[in-house]
Design a protein around this motif. Sequence first.
Motif, PDB file in Angstrom:
ATOM      1  N   LEU A 138      -1.648 -14.537  -3.243  1.00 20.73           N
ATOM      2  CA  LEU A 138      -1.901 -13.477  -4.215  1.00 20.73           C
ATOM      3  C   LEU A 138      -1.306 -12.197  -3.658  1.00 20.73           C
ATOM      4  CD1 LEU A 138      -3.473 -12.329  -6.775  1.00 20.73           C
ATOM      5  CD2 LEU A 138      -5.292 -11.736  -5.152  1.00 20.73           C
ATOM      6  N   ILE A 139      -0.639 -11.427  -4.501  1.00 23.41           N
ATOM      7  CA  ILE A 139      -0.097 -10.142  -4.080  1.00 23.41           C
ATOM      8  C   ILE A 139      -0.799  -9.044  -4.876  1.00 23.41           C
ATOM      9  CG2 ILE A 139       1.853 -10.265  -5.698  1.00 23.41           C
ATOM     10  CD1 ILE A 139       2.003  -8.701  -2.197  1.00 23.41           C
ATOM     11  N   VAL A 140      -1.249  -8.013  -4.177  1.00 24.90           N
ATOM     12  CA  VAL A 140      -1.931  -6.884  -4.794  1.00 24.90           C
ATOM     13  C   VAL A 140      -1.152  -5.625  -4.451  1.00 24.90           C
ATOM     14  CG1 VAL A 140      -4.105  -5.641  -5.024  1.00 24.90           C
ATOM     15  CG2 VAL A 140      -4.131  -8.073  -4.486  1.00 24.90           C
ATOM     16  N   VAL A 141      -0.726  -4.900  -5.480  1.00 24.65           N
ATOM     17  CA  VAL A 141       0.169  -3.761  -5.273  1.00 24.65           C
ATOM     18  C   VAL A 141      -0.484  -2.466  -5.744  1.00 24.65           C
ATOM     19  CG1 VAL A 141       2.435  -2.765  -5.763  1.00 24.65           C
ATOM     20  CG2 VAL A 141       2.173  -5.251  -5.614  1.00 24.65           C
ATOM     21  N   THR A 142      -0.580  -1.516  -4.836  1.00 24.17           N
ATOM     22  CA  THR A 142      -0.953  -0.145  -5.181  1.00 24.17           C
ATOM     23  C   THR A 142       0.206   0.737  -4.744  1.00 24.17           C
ATOM     24  OG1 THR A 142      -3.258  -0.648  -4.713  1.00 24.17           O
ATOM     25  CG2 THR A 142      -2.672   1.670  -4.909  1.00 24.17           C
ATOM     26  N   GLY A 143       0.787   1.461  -5.678  1.00 21.95           N
ATOM     27  CA  GLY A 143       1.921   2.297  -5.319  1.00 21.95           C
ATOM     28  C   GLY A 143       2.942   2.356  -6.429  1.00 21.95           C
ATOM     29  N   SER A 144       4.207   2.298  -6.048  1.00 19.13           N
ATOM     30  CA  SER A 144       5.276   2.523  -7.014  1.00 19.13           C
ATOM     31  C   SER A 144       5.317   1.436  -8.072  1.00 19.13           C
ATOM     32  CB  SER A 144       6.629   2.580  -6.288  1.00 19.13           C
ATOM     33  OG  SER A 144       7.060   1.280  -5.925  1.00 19.13           O
ATOM     34  N   GLN A 145       5.717   1.845  -9.279  1.00 20.32           N
ATOM     35  CA  GLN A 145       5.840   0.882 -10.360  1.00 20.32           C
ATOM     36  C   GLN A 145       6.989  -0.093 -10.111  1.00 20.32           C
ATOM     37  OE1 GLN A 145       3.426   0.645 -12.979  1.00 20.32           O
ATOM     38  NE2 GLN A 145       2.610   1.787 -11.240  1.00 20.32           N
ATOM     39  N   ASP A 146       7.949   0.278  -9.299  1.00 18.70           N
ATOM     40  CA  ASP A 146       9.009  -0.642  -8.913  1.00 18.70           C
ATOM     41  C   ASP A 146       8.420  -1.816  -8.133  1.00 18.70           C
ATOM     42  OD1 ASP A 146      11.891  -1.382  -8.506  1.00 18.70           O
ATOM     43  OD2 ASP A 146      11.341  -1.053  -6.405  1.00 18.70           O
ATOM     44  N   ASN A 147       7.512  -1.531  -7.196  1.00 15.26           N
ATOM     45  CA  ASN A 147       6.869  -2.598  -6.441  1.00 15.26           C
ATOM     46  C   ASN A 147       5.979  -3.449  -7.336  1.00 15.26           C
ATOM     47  OD1 ASN A 147       7.911  -2.373  -3.831  1.00 15.26           O
ATOM     48  ND2 ASN A 147       6.518  -0.726  -3.289  1.00 15.26           N
ATOM     49  N   VAL A 148       5.308  -2.817  -8.288  1.00 17.45           N
ATOM     50  CA  VAL A 148       4.476  -3.576  -9.223  1.00 17.45           C
ATOM     51  C   VAL A 148       5.330  -4.569 -10.003  1.00 17.45           C
ATOM     52  CG1 VAL A 148       3.028  -3.429 -11.285  1.00 17.45           C
ATOM     53  CG2 VAL A 148       2.702  -1.783  -9.423  1.00 17.45           C
ATOM     54  N   ARG A 149       6.467  -4.116 -10.506  1.00 19.82           N
ATOM     55  CA  ARG A 149       7.354  -5.007 -11.270  1.00 19.82           C
ATOM     56  C   ARG A 149       7.890  -6.131 -10.388  1.00 19.82           C
ATOM     57  NH1 ARG A 149       8.648   0.045 -13.660  1.00 19.82           N
ATOM     58  NH2 ARG A 149      10.289   0.416 -12.125  1.00 19.82           N
ATOM     59  N   ARG A 150       8.238  -5.811  -9.153  1.00 19.37           N
ATOM     60  CA  ARG A 150       8.725  -6.847  -8.236  1.00 19.37           C
ATOM     61  C   ARG A 150       7.647  -7.902  -7.981  1.00 19.37           C
ATOM     62  NH1 ARG A 150      13.363  -5.483  -5.208  1.00 19.37           N
ATOM     63  NH2 ARG A 150      14.166  -3.397  -5.698  1.00 19.37           N
TER      64      ARG A 150
ATOM     65  N   THR B 282       0.836  -1.210   0.000  1.00 23.46           N
ATOM     66  CA  THR B 282       0.000   0.000   0.000  1.00 23.46           C
ATOM     67  C   THR B 282       0.867   1.255   0.000  1.00 23.46           C
ATOM     68  OG1 THR B 282      -0.186  -0.049   2.419  1.00 23.46           O
ATOM     69  CG2 THR B 282      -1.888  -1.201   1.163  1.00 23.46           C
ATOM     70  N   PRO B 283       0.318   2.368  -0.533  1.00 21.19           N
ATOM     71  CA  PRO B 283       1.127   3.573  -0.779  1.00 21.19           C
ATOM     72  C   PRO B 283       1.064   4.597   0.354  1.00 21.19           C
ATOM     73  CG  PRO B 283      -0.988   3.826  -1.842  1.00 21.19           C
ATOM     74  CD  PRO B 283      -1.028   2.487  -1.143  1.00 21.19           C
ATOM     75  N   SER B 284       1.994   5.536   0.296  1.00 21.78           N
ATOM     76  CA  SER B 284       2.029   6.619   1.290  1.00 21.78           C
ATOM     77  C   SER B 284       0.904   7.611   1.072  1.00 21.78           C
ATOM     78  CB  SER B 284       3.377   7.349   1.227  1.00 21.78           C
ATOM     79  OG  SER B 284       3.596   7.893  -0.064  1.00 21.78           O
ATOM     80  N   THR B 285       0.335   7.672  -0.134  1.00 19.84           N
ATOM     81  CA  THR B 285      -0.728   8.639  -0.404  1.00 19.84           C
ATOM     82  C   THR B 285      -2.027   8.282   0.304  1.00 19.84           C
ATOM     83  OG1 THR B 285      -1.136   7.436  -2.456  1.00 19.84           O
ATOM     84  CG2 THR B 285       0.149   9.477  -2.601  1.00 19.84           C
ATOM     85  N   ASN B 286      -2.229   6.988   0.583  1.00 24.06           N
ATOM     86  CA  ASN B 286      -3.440   6.538   1.279  1.00 24.06           C
ATOM     87  C   ASN B 286      -3.072   5.473   2.318  1.00 24.06           C
ATOM     88  OD1 ASN B 286      -5.593   8.005  -0.121  1.00 24.06           O
ATOM     89  ND2 ASN B 286      -5.046   6.765  -1.897  1.00 24.06           N
ATOM     90  N   PRO B 287      -2.326   5.835   3.344  1.00 24.12           N
ATOM     91  CA  PRO B 287      -1.843   4.822   4.286  1.00 24.12           C
ATOM     92  C   PRO B 287      -2.913   4.268   5.218  1.00 24.12           C
ATOM     93  CG  PRO B 287      -1.201   7.001   5.027  1.00 24.12           C
ATOM     94  CD  PRO B 287      -1.820   7.175   3.662  1.00 24.12           C
ATOM     95  N   GLY B 288      -4.082   4.915   5.258  1.00 25.29           N
ATOM     96  CA  GLY B 288      -5.172   4.397   6.073  1.00 25.29           C
ATOM     97  C   GLY B 288      -6.260   3.773   5.234  1.00 25.29           C
ATOM     98  N   ALA B 289      -6.697   4.497   4.195  1.00 19.01           N
ATOM     99  CA  ALA B 289      -7.847   4.056   3.407  1.00 19.01           C
ATOM    100  C   ALA B 289      -7.555   2.808   2.572  1.00 19.01           C
ATOM    101  CB  ALA B 289      -8.314   5.202   2.498  1.00 19.01           C
ATOM    102  N   THR B 290      -6.402   2.770   1.901  1.00 25.07           N
ATOM    103  CA  THR B 290      -6.122   1.644   1.013  1.00 25.07           C
ATOM    104  C   THR B 290      -5.988   0.317   1.758  1.00 25.07           C
ATOM    105  OG1 THR B 290      -5.105   3.073  -0.654  1.00 25.07           O
ATOM    106  CG2 THR B 290      -4.549   0.745  -0.746  1.00 25.07           C
ATOM    107  N   PRO B 291      -5.276   0.246   2.892  1.00 26.61           N
ATOM    108  CA  PRO B 291      -5.205  -1.031   3.612  1.00 26.61           C
ATOM    109  C   PRO B 291      -6.578  -1.560   4.032  1.00 26.61           C
ATOM    110  CG  PRO B 291      -3.480   0.436   4.380  1.00 26.61           C
ATOM    111  CD  PRO B 291      -4.360   1.251   3.488  1.00 26.61           C
ATOM    112  N   VAL B 292      -7.447  -0.681   4.501  1.00 27.43           N
ATOM    113  CA  VAL B 292      -8.777  -1.133   4.925  1.00 27.43           C
ATOM    114  C   VAL B 292      -9.600  -1.560   3.712  1.00 27.43           C
ATOM    115  CG1 VAL B 292     -10.902  -0.487   6.113  1.00 27.43           C
ATOM    116  CG2 VAL B 292      -8.701   0.334   6.972  1.00 27.43           C
ATOM    117  N   ASN B 293      -9.505  -0.821   2.624  1.00 27.24           N
ATOM    118  CA  ASN B 293     -10.226  -1.159   1.402  1.00 27.24           C
ATOM    119  C   ASN B 293      -9.845  -2.554   0.914  1.00 27.24           C
ATOM    120  OD1 ASN B 293     -10.344  -0.862  -1.875  1.00 27.24           O
ATOM    121  ND2 ASN B 293     -11.947   0.359  -0.909  1.00 27.24           N
ATOM    122  N   LYS B 294      -8.563  -2.845   0.892  1.00 23.62           N
ATOM    123  CA  LYS B 294      -8.112  -4.156   0.427  1.00 23.62           C
ATOM    124  C   LYS B 294      -8.474  -5.246   1.424  1.00 23.62           C
ATOM    125  CE  LYS B 294      -4.370  -2.669  -2.612  1.00 23.62           C
ATOM    126  NZ  LYS B 294      -2.922  -2.673  -2.888  1.00 23.62           N
TER     127      LYS B 294
END
Length: 474
Positions: A198-210, A121-133
């Motif tokens: 399963l891994i779900v990535v919201t955030g940097s494209q570096d993490n997406v590629r990893r 999860t990203p720094s732009t939504n450190p509360g909302a995104t974790p709960v959403n997922k």
Amino acid sequence: MPAATAFACASTPIAEVARVMQKARAAQRTFANVDQARADEAVRALAWSIYKPEHARELAELAVEDTGLGNVADKIRKKQRKTFGTLRDLLREKSVGIIEEDRAKGIVKYAKPMGVIGAVTPSTNPGATPVNKAMMALKGRNAIVIAPSPLGYRTTERAVELMRSELARIGLPADLVQILPAPVTKDSTEALMKAVDLIVVTGSQDNVRRAYSSGTPAIGVGAGNVPVIIDESANLSDAATKICASKTFDNATSCSSENAVVILDRIYDRAIAALTDAGGYLCTAEQKAAVRDTLWQNGKLNRNIIARDAAILARTFGLPAQAEGARFFMVEETGVGREHPFSGEKLALVLTVYRVSDFAAAKDKVRAILDYQGKGHSCGIHTSDMDRARELAEDLDVVRVLVNFAHTFGNGGGFDSGLGFTLSMGCGSWQKNSISENLSYRHFLNITHLVTVIPEDKPSERDLFGPHWDKVGL
């Protein structure tokens, strides 16, 4: 093995992840066979953990304090609105047992959990995104382990604590929701990626590629850089009001925030006037240069000023006093690409404005912007001509085309938008994503297909090959 060596081994990222995963798998085993009502009870509990007004405020204040991104009022609104909308969507759907039946085809679909989900999860939504997922994961009777951005760790840690507390209150294992122990590193995140189902990535494209190279099934999302057209049939006041509301929400931290507005020449001056009336400030050429030199440092966005309040930006950019009352800042641009940084995503209250001759030129400009950054994500148009909207949908490589929307409030789901509520938006193969839709609970399910015999459905050779035979012969 010496005690010191054993301690060192036990504290490695792999060992830390193994401990978390052991607890997650134990919790998920007890949850895997609950009925729909119990799964939905878990989802409600997670939603309430962040929707509860005092919790929403606490997490919003923590997020701004820790990351310096956005503002408290909008983060409260985001947490409550996104959570409420996601809860609405989830409670309307089945995720246990038979979820679909097609009698004509003799197919019945049964939903099964995947197991343990890993969520970056990203720094732009450190509360909302974790709960959403987490809500989506538990809807499918999974457990979830969250690897947050280090910048937002404290906020995510508190969000996880609140979710765990609500689960315990309804008698479910708190370990259905966990966070990687601090400090979160690339090594620990990669170890989690390899351990989960399963891994779900919201955030940097570096993490997406990893994630995609981890060997684990992965869902990643792409970068946004939303361009929006205003044509001569648009309600200019309505368009400007919506663009302002969307652009300024949480100080433009959303990937769905408008980054460029492409305006047809015929109504350009009137559209700029409407945007100014809505709260925009149009920079001069000299002021634009000052904004550019401040917003980018050594070719990268200046971390110290992105997602800041407008008044702070006005002073930092060295704009005149009247600009300090503006809600966002407009800069005129003609070019697209690396030599024209304003054509890319800015994560700031800066809106790039293009003037084009006609709709064909507007479509070409939007395509160029997306080809540079944000291909696959989305675009929008303010118009009364639905043929133009349909043309964009047919011709542009984007997952979403929004018509007459405040983009931020429609793209990730809205109460007047049929798109599902989410904080993670797939961009298709255009950004090397595995999904071309909004992330939903369906992506957290395995599906078993029960197949029974149906009347034979076998056309003749002439039915299938006839057109080819008629054209070129046998």
